[in-house]
Design an enzyme around this catalytic site. Structure first.
Site, PDB file in Angstrom:
ATOM      1  CE1 TYR A 553      28.684 -24.645  27.073  1.00 55.42           C
ATOM      2  CE2 TYR A 553      28.993 -22.448  28.002  1.00 55.42           C
ATOM      3  CZ  TYR A 553      28.404 -23.697  28.050  1.00 55.42           C
ATOM      4  OH  TYR A 553      27.523 -23.994  29.055  1.00 55.42           O
ATOM      5  CE  LYS A 557      24.948 -24.268  26.423  1.00 56.92           C
ATOM      6  NZ  LYS A 557      23.884 -25.276  26.507  1.00 56.92           N
TER       7      LYS A 557
END
Ligand SMILES: [Zn+2]
Length: 656
Positions: A553, A557
């Site tokens: 994650y 990002k």
């Protein structure tokens, strides 16, 4: 044409005004009689005023009401005897007329009565119905129209030559009615404009309208002009880039961004490809008040500059004959007839583009039928100009308030069915934008249920599905101005030592790769955005302040943030701005169930409420807060900001 009167339905309406509401709605239900605010109706009643005196009143449709949905507040009451006296004046200017109507109402806060109020007052019947019936305007806009109308109706109707709506028309009708009336009179035909019916009973007045219009339809049938052959088949897809390019030019001509709707059913494709389209479409609207919506003429093909020049010439020629100085309206076409793209309408909003499409959809039938009855001959340019530049219309323009920030613009949002994405849809709609809402959850297709949202179910991880959804969305509204890269997954904690390659690729695929496809495929549309393209990406606090256990994650990002910075460098020269938000502590999303929240709060030894506010400002950050900032980043406040990264997290010590 059939009467829609239903005794059981009628029982639900009380008194004369109630029945007036009912039969007005019956007229409004049939789009071949009235469309979008067209037509008007009235009833004459006797009421006691506050000092106990009996008053004769005309309750007539007020401006801003539609017959289909009208209710009792849509019928302002005006002193009848005063209206009848006004009809006997030699002249009355439009602003004077509006003043007289407004100062003789019984309710100061009621809407302004229809400009045809005086006409309604002079007709000596309790109920008066007026429509712009397709069949009647079809016949009256052909050579020898008056003879045809006389042949159809004989002594049943009073005949009125074309004259502009307003006081002069009311006066002429009053005079002609007295001259022509007889025992058989049940209506009045206004050449090139519409038809009236009247009676002392609501049902009878309504049914006389149905009878009269039915006679016009039967006549068209008898001339073998009713059935129309649409020989070119419907076109499912359209060149979305060509449409967006056209939208840019139309928006430039108007001075504001527009929504374009392209109709490509077999009627529209056949009409646009008729060999005589340049002749039949370049005469004027079916009834004068359509000009306010459609402009006098459609653009044929895509040469917007030529249209603008022709419009300026039309304004100069006809405004020279006007009594007062006129202010030129914007020069953008509202209807465009293109062999490939179909019948396209341009509006300041989706609603407006749809209204214009409805009007022109009827106009195509009207013109085609008139062509089968000797030829379509609309009113002169001067007559239409007088309507388009009518004092009362010009006054409305001068009043016009400030438009919504994103009026006429289109936003594409991913992950739009829930959480931050759904909130972004709402924030964009609140600012007047139309929205293409993408989500893997098929519920997105019906979630918003309004014309300015197109919900498309789409797996962003599938390049083919995503590319199709982008094209479909752009083709639906005419382009894409704003892109919100929101869809993403957070699969939960997993250390590097335990992370499978499969899990890594899945997260990268949705959180990163899909956004590359989105940026690449939406870019051609962003380039054509009238006010410049704008992109907002949902980054994460994790990029600025990573924690252990969410490498896929956090890395996705971080890479997305870098992607937007590079895009900002590459596209800045084309007036495309790209910024990234780093939200944190947004707990009103589907990831954060009550159980998960309770568990995390317990982990930190906090209550759920304390846990939600575990930031420097001790505040809760909601999806709505993030959505509002997303929308503002696309607005004028950030017009000079690109490649920025903004935290929206209530303040985080590690980020600071
Ligand atoms: Zn009318």
């Amino acid at each position: 044409m059939k009467s829609l009167w239903d005794d059981n339905e009628a029982k639900q309406y009380e008194g004369d005004l109630g029945l007036r509401v009912y039969t007005s709605r019956l007229l409004g239900r049939d789009t071949s009689l009235v469309l979008h605010g067209g037509g008007n109706t009235s009833v004459k009643v006797t009421e006691k005023n506050i000092v106990g005196e009996e008053q004769r009143l005309l309750c007539v449709k007020g401006s801003g009401w539609d017959l289909e949905t009208i209710d009792t507040p849509g019928f302002p009451a005006v002193e009848l005897s005063h209206l009848i006296k006004l009809a006997e004046l030699e002249t009355l200017s439009d602003p004077q007329m509006v003043n007289e109507l407004r100062t003789h109402m019984t309710n100061a806060s009621a809407p302004t009565p229809s400009v045809e109020a005086i006409l309604h007052a002079t007709l000596p019947y309790k109920f008066v119905d007026h429509t712009h019936a397709d069949a009647v305007v079809t016949i009256t806009n052909t050579p020898g129209g008056l003879e045809k109308i006389k042949q159809i109706y004989g002594d049943k109707v009073v005949y009125i030559p074309y004259i502009m709506p307003g006081f002069d028309l009311a006066r002429l009708c009053a005079i002609e009615f007295e001259k022509q009336r007889n025992d058989n009179t049940i209506g009045m035909v206004l050449m090139n404009h519409g038809i009236f019916s009247f009676a002392d009973d609501a049902k009878q007045s309504y049914e006389r309208m149905i009878t009269l219009v039915g006679m016009a339809e039967d006549y068209i049938q008898s001339q073998s002009a009713w059935e129309l052959n649409y020989d070119i088949s419907a076109k499912d897809d359209c060149d979305a880039i060509a449409l967006a390019d056209l939208r840019l030019n139309v928006s430039r001509a108007g001075g504001f961004p527009v929504i374009l709707r392209s109709q490509r059913d077999n009627k529209a494709m056949s009409f646009c490809n008729r060999s005589d389209v340049a002749k039949i479409s370049q005469q004027g609207p079916a009834t004068p008040d359509h000009v306010i919506r459609t402009k006098r003429l459609p653009l044929i093909g895509r040469d917007v500059d030529a249209y603008v020049n022709a419009y300026k010439a039309y304004f100069e020629t006809n405004s020279a004959n006007a009594r007062e100085t006129k202010t030129m309206l914007d020069t953008a076409p509202r209807v465009i007839l293109d062999k490939e793209l179909g019948m396209i309408t341009a509006g300041k909003s989706t609603k407006e583009a749809n209204i214009i499409a409805d009007i022109y959809d009827h106009t195509m039938d009207i013109i085609a039928r008139a062509e089968l009855m000797g030829g379509w001959h609309a009113l002169s340019a001067q007559d239409i100009f007088d309507m388009e530049y009518w004092d009362l219309e010009q006054a409305k323009l001068r009043k016009g308030g400030k438009p919504a920030a994103f009026q006429g613009e289109i936003a594409l949002i991913t992950g739009a069915a829930s959480g931050i994405g759904k909130a972004c849809v709402e924030s964009m709609l609140a600012r007047g934008a139309a929205v293409v809402a993408l989500d893997i959850n098929p519920a997105v297709e019906t979630l918003f249920n309004r014309a300015d949202v197109l919900g498309i179910s789409c797996d962003v991880a599938d390049d083919g599905q995503l590319t199709n959804a982008i094209k479909q969305g752009a083709a639906h509204f005419g382009g894409i101005d704003m892109l919100v890269l929101n869809a993403g997954i957070f699969p939960g904690g997993c250390k590097i030592s335990e992370l499978s390659s499969e899990e890594w690729r899945k997260v990268m695929n949705i959180n990163l790769d899909a956004n590359l496809v989105l940026l690449r495929e939406v870019y051609p549309f962003l380039k054509l955005a009238p006010n410049g393209g704008r992109v907002v990406a949902m980054g994460s606090k994790n990029f600025l302040a990573p924690g252990p256990g969410a490498i896929a994650y956090s890395a996705s990002k971080a890479a997305l943030t870098q992607m937007t910075r590079v895009a900002a460098l590459e596209w800045g020269g084309e007036n495309i701005r790209i910024n990234t938000l780093h939200p944190d502590c947004v707990f009103d999303t589907s990831i954060w169930t009550d159980e998960v929240l309770a568990a995390r709060a317990k982990h930190y030894g906090l209550s759920v409420d304390e846990y939600k506010r575990k930031n420097i400002l001790k505040t809760e950050v909601t999806s709505h807060d993030v959505a509002e900032l997303t929308a503002e980043l696309c607005g004028p406040l950030f017009a000079k900001t690109t490649a920025a990264q903004l935290p929206i997290d209530g303040g985080n010590e590690r980020v600071i």
